[in-house]
Design a protein around this motif. Structure first.
Motif, PDB file in Angstrom:
ATOM      1  N   SER A  46     -44.200  -5.798  -0.425  1.00  0.00           N
ATOM      2  CA  SER A  46     -44.221  -7.229  -0.141  1.00  0.00           C
ATOM      3  C   SER A  46     -43.059  -7.595   0.782  1.00  0.00           C
ATOM      4  O   SER A  46     -42.048  -6.901   0.827  1.00  0.00           O
ATOM      5  N   PHE A  47     -43.209  -8.693   1.499  1.00  0.00           N
ATOM      6  CA  PHE A  47     -42.142  -9.104   2.420  1.00  0.00           C
ATOM      7  C   PHE A  47     -40.868  -9.454   1.665  1.00  0.00           C
ATOM      8  O   PHE A  47     -39.762  -9.258   2.168  1.00  0.00           O
ATOM      9  N   LEU A  48     -41.005  -9.933   0.426  1.00  0.00           N
ATOM     10  CA  LEU A  48     -39.820 -10.258  -0.366  1.00  0.00           C
ATOM     11  C   LEU A  48     -39.108  -8.992  -0.841  1.00  0.00           C
ATOM     12  O   LEU A  48     -37.877  -8.952  -0.911  1.00  0.00           O
ATOM     13  N   ASN A  49     -39.876  -7.963  -1.150  1.00  0.00           N
ATOM     14  CA  ASN A  49     -39.274  -6.685  -1.517  1.00  0.00           C
ATOM     15  C   ASN A  49     -38.477  -6.118  -0.352  1.00  0.00           C
ATOM     16  O   ASN A  49     -37.352  -5.627  -0.513  1.00  0.00           O
ATOM     17  N   LYS A  50     -39.034  -6.214   0.855  1.00  0.00           N
ATOM     18  CA  LYS A  50     -38.343  -5.733   2.052  1.00  0.00           C
ATOM     19  C   LYS A  50     -37.101  -6.576   2.335  1.00  0.00           C
ATOM     20  O   LYS A  50     -36.045  -6.043   2.708  1.00  0.00           O
ATOM     21  N   ALA A  51     -37.216  -7.884   2.162  1.00  0.00           N
ATOM     22  CA  ALA A  51     -36.063  -8.769   2.383  1.00  0.00           C
ATOM     23  C   ALA A  51     -34.961  -8.490   1.377  1.00  0.00           C
ATOM     24  O   ALA A  51     -33.769  -8.580   1.690  1.00  0.00           O
ATOM     25  N   LEU A  52     -35.361  -8.119   0.149  1.00  0.00           N
ATOM     26  CA  LEU A  52     -34.386  -7.763  -0.879  1.00  0.00           C
ATOM     27  C   LEU A  52     -33.616  -6.506  -0.468  1.00  0.00           C
ATOM     28  O   LEU A  52     -32.390  -6.441  -0.590  1.00  0.00           O
ATOM     29  N   LYS A  53     -34.334  -5.515   0.025  1.00  0.00           N
ATOM     30  CA  LYS A  53     -33.697  -4.270   0.442  1.00  0.00           C
ATOM     31  C   LYS A  53     -32.751  -4.485   1.628  1.00  0.00           C
ATOM     32  O   LYS A  53     -31.739  -3.791   1.764  1.00  0.00           O
ATOM     33  N   LYS A  54     -33.080  -5.450   2.477  1.00  0.00           N
ATOM     34  CA  LYS A  54     -32.220  -5.757   3.630  1.00  0.00           C
ATOM     35  C   LYS A  54     -31.005  -6.594   3.232  1.00  0.00           C
ATOM     36  O   LYS A  54     -30.058  -6.728   4.018  1.00  0.00           O
ATOM     37  N   GLY A  55     -31.057  -7.190   2.053  1.00  0.00           N
ATOM     38  CA  GLY A  55     -29.968  -8.073   1.634  1.00  0.00           C
ATOM     39  C   GLY A  55     -30.143  -9.503   2.101  1.00  0.00           C
ATOM     40  O   GLY A  55     -29.235 -10.320   1.947  1.00  0.00           O
ATOM     41  N   ILE A  56     -31.302  -9.794   2.672  1.00  0.00           N
ATOM     42  CA  ILE A  56     -31.577 -11.175   3.108  1.00  0.00           C
ATOM     43  C   ILE A  56     -31.747 -12.080   1.896  1.00  0.00           C
ATOM     44  O   ILE A  56     -31.282 -13.224   1.886  1.00  0.00           O
TER      45      ILE A  56
END
Length: 474
Positions: A387-397
């Motif tokens: 999910s885009f939120l999972n990816k944003a979490l990994k980026k620290g966004i």
């Protein structure tokens, strides 16, 4: 022209856009990204069944904070309700699909002014697959390959599908007889009448699923397994307002003080033959402030000891729906077990379920034709791979609260907070993603306030930025 992207166009996304359109004095473009099938309704108000009802009465469901009778007035003009008693309708639980029609009408009404307002509306029928954001702008990556850059981005993507329960054989979750998403018609359609069905979970979604299965002709047994068994309550005291607890509630009350006060007033009200729900309802408008005041230790105690009790008392169902469930239980058509799911295996089209029966204190087995997951939305972004939120979490966004209930954000401005705890000036969120910050952030009463406030915040910041840019150019 400033661009504002909105990820998700259910209640929160739609009403934020509506408030932006109504209040802007400058040219803006609003870009809505969502599946067109649920546009301006979301999954909640585009149900597969007309039997799925609101769990709040009509009088309390206005989409506008400054017009509390808006939904009631709209309903009384509807062809199906125009000849009904207004007082009865005000205290009734109407179909959720009707509320979806209401939201769609609000959108149609406000966008009919688009030519005279300073707003451009762009729809994207798709999903956001990735997200980047900085203080200057944000980028939405769409599943069709588009990359949309906006000045402000709002995350209102709503609830995620339930997470898969932990079992030994996780390969079962690839079976066509497993339905992870209970909010689709497929979960209750084309059933095998020769075998029972298992529902994992025992909340409001379980209720909707039972109704959906029966509506679609399934007449065999339905089993439900949950940690605490049957704890669903009906609305029994419509219109009764209890105020004594709030009269005694102090702003500096500790969590222990609140628990003692709560128990005191439950005992008082029970002396008159009433159950505790009015006491819970009296505390309800104050829960966000109380939650924000609690220490992390107090929050942890609440979640471990009181979360289930609060949820049961808060999330009640209409009395006649409760009676239907009880009739199903009396007729042995609905069997609810308190226990823990251990494993699920499938052979020759038969699904064997192994679980620990809490009451009997032993392992037991069920043979069913399908399993429907009604455990509630997954809130831990680490478990939602892809999910885009999972990816944003990994980026620290984005980051999550300690209990992984939602996204960390500034509860005053709704700015998303990054891994350093700093506001991202171009990124905002409201709705269910604020549960970790506010605890209660899913009901229409909260969402309409958040949508109105966020629109004002974004317009104010956008105009300030524009003014700064003009001054810098001289």
């Amino acid at each position: 022209m400033k661009k504002i992207g909105i990820i998700g166009a259910g209640f929160s996304g739609t009403m934020t856009a509506v408030n932006l359109i109504r209040n802007t004095t400058e040219d803006i473009e609003i870009i809505l990204v969502d599946d067109k099938r649920t546009l301006h309704k979301g999954i909640a108000f585009e149900p597969y069944s007309k039997q799925h009802l609101l769990n709040v009465t009509t009088a309390k469901m206005s989409a506008f904070n400054d017009d509390k009778d808006h939904f009631l007035n709209w309903t009384m003009e509807h062809e199906n309700y125009s000849n009904k008693d207004r007082n009865i309708i005000a205290d009734s639980f109407l179909p959720r699909y009707l509320y979806g029609q209401y939201l769609a009408q609000i959108w149609n009404d406000v966008t009919s002014l688009e030519k005279t307002a300073k707003t451009k509306i762009t729809y994207i029928d798709g999903l956001v697959t990735d997200l980047d954001a900085s203080d200057q702008d944000a980028c939405m990556y769409i599943n069709d390959g588009q990359v949309i850059r906006v000045d402000a981005c709002i995350i209102t993507s709503g609830n995620n599908a339930p997470g898969n329960p932990k079992i030994k054989n996780e390969g079962f979750y690839r079976s066509p007889n497993y339905f992870q998403n209970p909010w689709t018609k497929a979960s209750v359609s084309n059933t095998d009448a020769k075998k029972p069905i298992l529902i994992v979970g025992n909340g409001l979604t379980m209720v909707d699923t039972v109704l959906g299965l029966r509506e679609n002709g399934f007449d065999n047994e339905i089993y439900s397994i949950s940690p605490n068994g049957f704890n669903i309550l009906p609305h029994r005291h419509n219109g009764f307002v209890y105020t004594k607890l709030i009269d005694e509630l102090k702003d500096d009350a500790s969590f222990l003080d609140i628990v003692k006060l709560f128990n005191k007033h439950i005992k008082l009200i029970r002396e008159f033959g009433l159950s505790a729900e009015p006491v819970v309802d009296s505390l309800r408008p104050h829960t966000q402030k109380i939650w924000q005041r609690l220490t992390q230790r107090e929050k942890k105690i609440f979640i471990s000891r009181f979360r289930n009790l609060w949820g049961v008392a808060r999330h009640r169902i209409p009395l006649h729906i409760y009676d239907k469930l009880q009739k199903q239980r009396i007729d042995d058509k609905l069997n609810i077990r308190a226990g823990k799911l251990l494993d699920i295996n499938e052979k020759n089209g038969i699904v064997e379920v192994e679980y620990f029966n809490k009451k009997a204190q032993r392992k037991e087995y069920l043979e069913v034709s399908r399993v429907i997951n009604c455990t509630g939305p997954e809130t831990d972004l680490e478990r939602i791979e892809g999910s885009f939120l999972n990816k944003a979490l990994k980026k620290g966004i984005v980051t999550q609260d300690e209990f992984k209930l939602g996204i960390n954000a500034d509860s005053n401005t709704y700015h998303v907070l990054n891994k350093y705890g700093d506001q991202i000036k171009s990124l905002f969120t409201i709705g269910s993603s604020l549960r970790g910050m506010l605890w209660e952030s899913t009901a229409v009463n909260e969402l309409r306030q958040q949508a109105e406030k966020l629109a004002k915040v974004i317009l104010t910041l956008t105009f300030q930025q524009k003014e700064s840019e003009l001054l810098a150019s001289y």
